[in-house]
Design an enzyme around this catalytic site. Sequence first.
Site, PDB file in Angstrom:
ATOM      1  CB  ALA A 208      -0.939  -0.010   1.204  1.00 43.54           C
TER       2      ALA A 208
ATOM      3  CB  THR B  44       3.901  -6.531   1.139  1.00 44.49           C
ATOM      4  OG1 THR B  44       2.839  -5.649   1.469  1.00 44.49           O
ATOM      5  CG2 THR B  44       3.882  -6.825  -0.357  1.00 44.49           C
TER       6      THR B  44
ATOM      7  N   GLY C 161       0.382 -16.498  -1.060  1.00 44.90           N
ATOM      8  CA  GLY C 161      -0.725 -16.839  -1.957  1.00 44.90           C
ATOM      9  C   GLY C 161      -0.811 -15.987  -3.197  1.00 44.90           C
TER      10      GLY C 161
ATOM     11  CD  GLU D 254      -4.775 -18.319  -1.701  1.00 45.83           C
ATOM     12  OE1 GLU D 254      -5.061 -17.802  -0.616  1.00 45.83           O
ATOM     13  OE2 GLU D 254      -3.848 -17.924  -2.426  1.00 45.83           O
TER      14      GLU D 254
ATOM     15  CG  ASP E  39       4.512  -0.048  15.082  1.00 51.49           C
ATOM     16  OD1 ASP E  39       4.500  -0.339  16.301  1.00 51.49           O
ATOM     17  OD2 ASP E  39       5.341  -0.519  14.294  1.00 51.49           O
TER      18      ASP E  39
ATOM     19  CG  HIS F 103      -2.895 -19.003   7.253  1.00 52.73           C
ATOM     20  ND1 HIS F 103      -2.711 -20.333   6.976  1.00 52.73           N
ATOM     21  CD2 HIS F 103      -2.923 -18.370   6.059  1.00 52.73           C
ATOM     22  CE1 HIS F 103      -2.625 -20.488   5.662  1.00 52.73           C
ATOM     23  NE2 HIS F 103      -2.753 -19.311   5.083  1.00 52.73           N
TER      24      HIS F 103
ATOM     25  NE  ARG G 168      -6.635 -17.741   4.801  1.00 59.11           N
ATOM     26  CZ  ARG G 168      -5.877 -16.835   4.258  1.00 59.11           C
ATOM     27  NH1 ARG G 168      -5.692 -15.693   4.877  1.00 59.11           N
ATOM     28  NH2 ARG G 168      -5.287 -17.051   3.113  1.00 59.11           N
TER      29      ARG G 168
ATOM     30  CG  HIS H  25      -2.477 -15.009   8.204  1.00 56.51           C
ATOM     31  ND1 HIS H  25      -1.162 -15.143   7.797  1.00 56.51           N
ATOM     32  CD2 HIS H  25      -3.192 -14.786   7.070  1.00 56.51           C
ATOM     33  CE1 HIS H  25      -1.087 -15.033   6.482  1.00 56.51           C
ATOM     34  NE2 HIS H  25      -2.307 -14.782   6.014  1.00 56.51           N
TER      35      HIS H  25
ATOM     36  CD  GLU I 236      -2.501  -7.430   8.426  1.00 55.58           C
ATOM     37  OE1 GLU I 236      -1.596  -7.708   7.625  1.00 55.58           O
ATOM     38  OE2 GLU I 236      -2.712  -8.086   9.464  1.00 55.58           O
TER      39      GLU I 236
ATOM     40  NE  ARG J  48      -6.736 -11.162   4.744  1.00 56.81           N
ATOM     41  CZ  ARG J  48      -5.938 -12.028   4.127  1.00 56.81           C
ATOM     42  NH1 ARG J  48      -6.049 -12.218   2.823  1.00 56.81           N
ATOM     43  NH2 ARG J  48      -5.050 -12.712   4.794  1.00 56.81           N
TER      44      ARG J  48
ATOM     45  CB  SER K 256      -4.829  -8.960   2.400  1.00 51.31           C
ATOM     46  OG  SER K 256      -4.078 -10.065   1.987  1.00 51.31           O
TER      47      SER K 256
HETATM   48  C1  SIN Z   1      -1.620 -17.868   1.986  1.00 49.28           C
HETATM   49  O1  SIN Z   1      -0.832 -17.966   1.054  1.00 49.28           O
HETATM   50  O2  SIN Z   1      -2.175 -18.836   2.488  1.00 49.28           O
HETATM   51  C2  SIN Z   1      -1.877 -16.507   2.568  1.00 49.28           C
HETATM   52  C3  SIN Z   1      -2.596 -15.662   1.621  1.00 49.28           C
HETATM   53  C4  SIN Z   1      -3.489 -14.717   2.366  1.00 49.28           C
HETATM   54  O3  SIN Z   1      -3.250 -14.443   3.534  1.00 49.28           O
HETATM   55  O4  SIN Z   1      -4.493 -14.294   1.790  1.00 49.28           O
END
Ligand code: SIN
Length: 566
Positions: A62, A89, A94, A161, A254, A275, A321, A382, A406, A417, A422
Amino acid sequence: MPLPVSTLARISAPPRPATGSGARATLSKMRYYPAQRRPVLLIIFKGMDIQTDYLIVGSGLAGLFFAIEAAEGHSVAMVTKAEAAESNTAYAQGGIAVVMDSAQDSFAQHVQDTLESGAGLCHPEVVELVVREGPEAVAALMDLGARFSLEPSGELSLGREGGHSRARVVHAADATGREISRALLAAVARGKLKIYEHHQALELLGEGRCWGAQVLDLAAAQVHRFIAPFTLLATGGAGQAYLHTTNPAVTCGDGVAMAYRAGTAVGNLEFMQFHPTMFYQPGGSSFLISEALRGYGGVLVDRQGHPFAERYHPRGSLATRDVVARAIVSQLRESGDECVFLDVRDQNPAETRRRFPGISAHCAGLGIDITADLIPVTPAAHYLCGGIKTDEWGQTELPGLYAAGEAALTGLHGANRLASNSLLEALVFARRAWNHARQQAAPARPASLPQWRPLAGQAPLSGRVESLRQQLRRCLWEEVGIVRTTVGLERACHTLDGLAEESEGLYRHHSLDPALVELRNLALVAQLIAHGARRRQESRGAHFNGDFPRRDDQNWQRDTLIRAAC
Ligand code: SIN
């Protein structure tokens, strides 16, 4: 010349160099050290005033994306407390969820998946705009040099995913964040943007409007005022508030803490997403096993190799998740085991290694061949679904202050999420924030802005700072984790109120110390997470309270916004 003061602090930097090239030489050699490895005593000096059109705090997707746009014709300063490449980042495996193949996918389906995952708390208009602006934003990222995995046909390779009804995740093998970070930092190097590495933001400047930030220069041991009419907080999440996390050491909440102290609204902090699959290695460093492996065909199994996730949800290992993380907790309670396993053995070994080179190599280094062995995994904190409240242009309630990535609560994620949304949100909102900010006239600078006042106190004992940090991490993990109870949340609020007060007291009455700055932020965010979770008397998305196991739309279909009494 900086003003010498009688303040001593323990920080990670080597002894303060003379100003000029010496300072730069030290900067380039410095690394970000976790709190417990900061051995050097230093004197902290009052620093300079640095005037800039835009101040950006944080060097993830970002921040970099906004900065690259803004640097065309404006002065831009980016501050980041470690090296520029060290951000959340950079650890994203993923990818970016985006509708790139309109024959197989549609905006409506991506919107629907996002809403379902968000469990009734997404803001549908925000979901719609992010999904629709996604393809253009990803194209802009590729124009800046990001290279993603391709199919033999030359089309973008699209992964799948959890929670997605279609394959729509644009990725760079299993190191998407690394590639994005590489491309954007290379683009930055071609432009005029100034990145101040090893500069730790302490507090926002300004009354009633944000005018930049006070920033500790870790190498020179000075506190500078970065004065800007427009500031973007892109500081990432708060995974370090939990004992077990997939996040790197820099992720200390922060920005959320600074924004809260400045009086702007933060919210939905109770929705810390866990996660399901961090590599299980007691005492080892944290390493994510990407959800993309489950999208590719990997299945969660118990020690005997039996799949179990279908018992909890029809989508099994590819449910959202929150569902999968709770299924693992139930499974572990039943079996008494410490971890479950991911089984990828049925997939083509060469293809598995080609598609997941980073994960294959990491596991191989620990003696696990992912094509032949089960991978031990366990859930870990996560992603912070809540954050600094913004409107659809990334504006916070404090004029002059934007937030993205985030750190922000935009309304996209709701209570949970959707995987790989993200990076998408960070991209779209960084562009939106820039498009908004560039149309604003800069107001006249106020006659006075607060100066950092060095304290003549003692350096806090680093052992005490580290012990408080570990206490709060353990408290959140044990009492405000995947499965919560009312009595546990009350205990956590009590403990964290005490820890936050002690941390604030240490900060106010002792000399400046980077580990203490982080502790103060972590303790505040941990306290807000616990109080948000205690207040929400229902279960929804990433927040599950066993004493209120159902979703209660009548009373709780709303964001929990909190503002500090200033
Ligand atoms: C992952 O690769 O499992 C993480 C991807 C995410 O947090 O969206």
